[in-house]
Scaffold this active site. Sequence first.
Site, mmCIF file in Angstrom:
data_model
loop_
_atom_site.group_PDB
_atom_site.id
_atom_site.type_symbol
_atom_site.label_atom_id
_atom_site.label_comp_id
_atom_site.label_asym_id
_atom_site.label_seq_id
_atom_site.Cartn_x
_atom_site.Cartn_y
_atom_site.Cartn_z
ATOM 1 N N SER D 246 -21.674 12.282 -16.841
ATOM 2 C CA SER D 246 -21.884 13.427 -15.938
ATOM 3 C C SER D 246 -23.286 13.824 -15.776
ATOM 4 C CB SER D 246 -21.214 14.743 -16.795
ATOM 5 O OG SER D 246 -21.680 15.881 -15.826
ATOM 6 N N ARG D 285 17.955 -7.347 11.197
ATOM 7 C CA ARG D 285 16.336 -6.859 10.949
ATOM 8 C C ARG D 285 16.494 -5.689 11.135
ATOM 9 N NH1 ARG D 285 13.102 -10.310 14.180
ATOM 10 N NH2 ARG D 285 14.488 -11.593 12.894
#
Lengths: 368, 368, 368, 368
Positions: D246, D285
């Site tokens: 950090s 489809r």
Amino acid sequence: MTFDALFVPAALRAAVSDEAWLQAMLEAERALAAAQGSDEELDVDIDVQQLVEQGRAAGNPVEPLVRRLRETAPSAHRGATSQDILDTAAALVARNATALIDDQLDGVARLCAQLADEHRATVMAGRTLLQQAVPITFGLKAASWLVGVVHARERLAAARLPAQLGGAAGTLAAFGDRGVDVLHAYATELDLPEPIVPWHTRRLPVAELGAALAVAAGFLGKIALDVALLAQTEVGEVREAAGGGSSTMPQKQNPVASTLARACVLRAQAAASVLMSALVQEHERAAGAWHAEWGALSDALALTGAAAAWVRQALDGLEVDAERMRANIRDDVLSEAERFGIDATSPEDYLGSASAFVDRALDFHRTR
Amino acid sequence: MTFDALFVPAALRAAVSDEAWLQAMLEAERALAAAQGSDEELDVDIDVQQLVEQGRAAGNPVEPLVRRLRETAPSAHRGATSQDILDTAAALVARNATALIDDQLDGVARLCAQLADEHRATVMAGRTLLQQAVPITFGLKAASWLVGVVHARERLAAARLPAQLGGAAGTLAAFGDRGVDVLHAYATELDLPEPIVPWHTRRLPVAELGAALAVAAGFLGKIALDVALLAQTEVGEVREAAGGGSSTMPQKQNPVASTLARACVLRAQAAASVLMSALVQEHERAAGAWHAEWGALSDALALTGAAAAWVRQALDGLEVDAERMRANIRDDVLSEAERFGIDATSPEDYLGSASAFVDRALDFHRTR
Amino acid sequence: MTFDALFVPAALRAAVSDEAWLQAMLEAERALAAAQGSDEELDVDIDVQQLVEQGRAAGNPVEPLVRRLRETAPSAHRGATSQDILDTAAALVARNATALIDDQLDGVARLCAQLADEHRATVMAGRTLLQQAVPITFGLKAASWLVGVVHARERLAAARLPAQLGGAAGTLAAFGDRGVDVLHAYATELDLPEPIVPWHTRRLPVAELGAALAVAAGFLGKIALDVALLAQTEVGEVREAAGGGSSTMPQKQNPVASTLARACVLRAQAAASVLMSALVQEHERAAGAWHAEWGALSDALALTGAAAAWVRQALDGLEVDAERMRANIRDDVLSEAERFGIDATSPEDYLGSASAFVDRALDFHRTR
Amino acid sequence: MTFDALFVPAALRAAVSDEAWLQAMLEAERALAAAQGSDEELDVDIDVQQLVEQGRAAGNPVEPLVRRLRETAPSAHRGATSQDILDTAAALVARNATALIDDQLDGVARLCAQLADEHRATVMAGRTLLQQAVPITFGLKAASWLVGVVHARERLAAARLPAQLGGAAGTLAAFGDRGVDVLHAYATELDLPEPIVPWHTRRLPVAELGAALAVAAGFLGKIALDVALLAQTEVGEVREAAGGGSSTMPQKQNPVASTLARACVLRAQAAASVLMSALVQEHERAAGAWHAEWGALSDALALTGAAAAWVRQALDGLEVDAERMRANIRDDVLSEAERFGIDATSPEDYLGSASAFVDRALDFHRTR
């Protein structure tokens, strides 16, 4: 995102791009500096892809960004944590993207209003469980779309992410007793809502934005489905103006816009679901659930906006075949009237409050 | 629902039971009769399971109910469609169940407020990515829970389902030109919001209720997760008052309430997701997506309420070990302060706005 | 589960009921006793609802069950943990329910095979994006359904849950060095697969069963959707034999079975999704994700089986209107043939390998 | 995908990129030409982004691609439909991406095996509901991870997408009676499984791949969660070798890899869920559900692979603190033994079959 240039409008793609996130992070850093009265310059030229790759080490892109900023501005990021900057960037990205979505939804609403008004007397079959039931008007159908879109817009407009500033664990410790003032100045600077308490792991704002997007997308899916169903060869009541052709079947005029809208809806809702699942976050910063939000938020914004854009295209210039609508109506749509002993000799006689509801919807739209 | 008596409070189970839905349908039919000025009695004695099974033929339980009602009240259901009654029943069921959930959330909020107030000076480690970061107070953690619960409550309270009355396809055709008036009387009779246009396939109210439940549940999951993590053997900072034992390991005091809360959250969110997916409905009545809502709505209500009840139990009498919290803090939680050149010799010196945020949260709770 | 008697066949409801889970738990306890050579009787008369409510204290129903069993059989449950019994019960419940689902899927497959065979020469429009494209046969459509159902069945049959026995944390410590032998005897006794290592938090078996259910349900949804679309008033190519009527619109023959199938599919997939999300479990027993599985598993089983039952009903006696299919075909379905320079003067001339594919599908079905 | 360079390895990003899809489409077109004995060259230089944008008109990128190919190769694409090429491209993309995922999973498995073997005698607390229960070994924990990863790999390897070739509606009409032969040649050319019947809307292969990815991702999430929990400050039993720092809290060594793995898991499962929902496709489809698959498939592949890569990084060089593991064990972990009257004076005496299970897991890994 595969084939994103096919699905998502360019402006929305830009609004959720890595570059947009970077600019938003820089805006957050500048607001933080301003809120502390710093006069350091935070304008740096950054290769965003390189920055993002550097983010692999710390698990977020802010850490390398801050290292870079501090080369020339040593007090940059003072008092903040990576999440402050990234959450605020998310708020800015979401604000911009939401404005684009809102614009698309506004366009959809106007088209619905126009269709509702024009077709208040266009009689068609009302269909329940995909069977003809009783007559309605196309205007009523469009009016119901309209009310839904107006609601979805309002809900989305209300889902604004606040500014985020809490420091490492939400206490703003590095600001001593000035924390609350700095937070206020920061939110004001950014013109973002000020949170009551930092929301590092209280993710309701993100989840509610996700919910608003899921709801908006889902309702757009309903409109797109109706268009696709009405455009079926055997129904033929509407046709998208810019229907897509087929390279081998010249007769086809595919409802491409409503089709792509529905695809976007499915994916938008999945992305949004991450934002709701991700509410379950550990302690003062989550080990994963927070990081899952970034891409999911961008996707949910982009795909909801895309769904809106495609529905808008589907409705823009929609060819409504009023004659076909009338001709498709089966005689037996009056069987209910007969059963109720109502004297209706044609579908036009059995429309009840259809027109009144169209008026209510148009009023609702006008007054919002 | 398997083992529902284990997860869900009895009152909530009753509120979403088949019997509750039946009574709500009857209430809708009575309101419909009243709105038309009918004085037929609609009190019948019905075997609800039999009715539901009879519903298999028509695909919903209203059709057999109406047949039954008409044996003694021939004008029952006049002008309505099955969906009108079932959607209105859903609104009534949701109103009742939501009130129960709200009560649980209120209880959770009060407990959070109490913890926030009591522990505003109880210092503990703030944890990010499950690593100790900087000091916070347990009061601040509880204050953040509080703000989230208050938000979730407000959101849920706003998600009210309107009355539904549209007739077969949303035109109220059987009422001639009186449709809008009947709708108004019907909604008034039931004290439910009146929709602008019938919402047979404009399912935003249901989806938004689903979203509100998903968000509430998710945030309850965050609280439960925090409790479970703090209760870990190696952390030991809190302990559920009524922690569950093990038949073979007497030492164990399992965080049963937070565990069951988390289980309810996972399932509540899945049930709620159905309500958002189900927005995509065909024409004037959906062939499936509508029917999927009934059980999903009941489950989402019951499981969110159950999550709230379990979180409430977890927090009720929660044993907070302030000494252990203090003792667990590693020395290096002051490394940030040191880096920033802030003079902090103990965690107590580095709490920034923690107490101010607790005040803001308590104020927010009080003023809502 | 609201209106479950409407959606789910009675046999499936029974198979996932609390009573079925209780009997399965008892079967697991008896197998455990047998595997240890105990001759204690484990037949007790238990009020299952009471037991489930008692389970609230420990967070699962096994703990009160064991207390009860030990009243007369002091060594009951020796060496096991609650999860051993409940996971094994889940395996038994799933085995029984899966057999019922398999039976429904078998019925669906036979009907598909019959339709494929009977209608191999029944020409209809192939539809892409809901637009007529080129001719196909209804036999080919049914053949594709058939292949999917056979695949779904195989996948479901392969997803068997193993026996579970690990003791408190998967070491079978209470059995000293005989653990592996006891596990073997236990699995053999129950005729369940023996796991390589206890799977208390390695939940792939449950998740894969969930996945198999989600896939089966989803494909059933495709068949139901096709039926509903073909049954549309304007298409009219098929009609469910037992289509549901409407109390006010006598002309309607609603596709109730395919409608209810689709509702079950939406909910089954949501329940199944919990089983995949719940893979993320802590250490040696999860604090919530495990508990979420029980109801989700029951729901996913019941609703997938219900979807299969409804699809079966939809196909059973399906009225196929071959003349309407032929008549619906637009002239321009031969435009592709023309473009390719293929001499096709009627749809019958442009069917390519449709019949060959039907043969392949029927062969595939026969040889599985 | 926002910040994809942060989450996803470069090779996987490339494998699912638009460029990879384009190359796969070209490979499909070439195989189609070869299967028909054509000797046309299909090597063209294409700006993929431009192509994708052109795909907006027809709703897929194949249509503009074919137009481009036919400029120099007039018979290109003959007999195929856009979906044939895109589905086959999906199969090729998935094959390549799956190989990369498999490689990561193999790496994870090897690391698990190594940890299982090395730590078969490393005693630690077994934890249930996040409470210490009875002793286990870290080797047993790793062995269970190993078995899960091997299962997930096998499942993923089995989920291969077949070649797709059906022509406009699955009849291969343009090939006359040679359709089945062309299909065979095409699949052989591509070394992809040959389907029994074209699967344009029978999407089980895609859904099962989605399911396999969801399951693999979910189990990777379990490993990552265990690592993150063991790495907690208060537990401290493992530490990622490359833990992230950090910028302001130098003491932190965040479990970055397991954190990012968990983020990828959440998003991978959401993407995979689209592939299961999208099973419900219309006729020959789908109008939307098919189009939703492309991006969802890419995302599910990329994010599952990313999760595997991060778990691999988390385990690679994982610092296991055996002393801390031993020291963390509470005395009362032997309370079960005592209750069972088993003579165990130390955790080492109460490990049951832990070592035997490690052997079984290692054997299982070796023999697969």
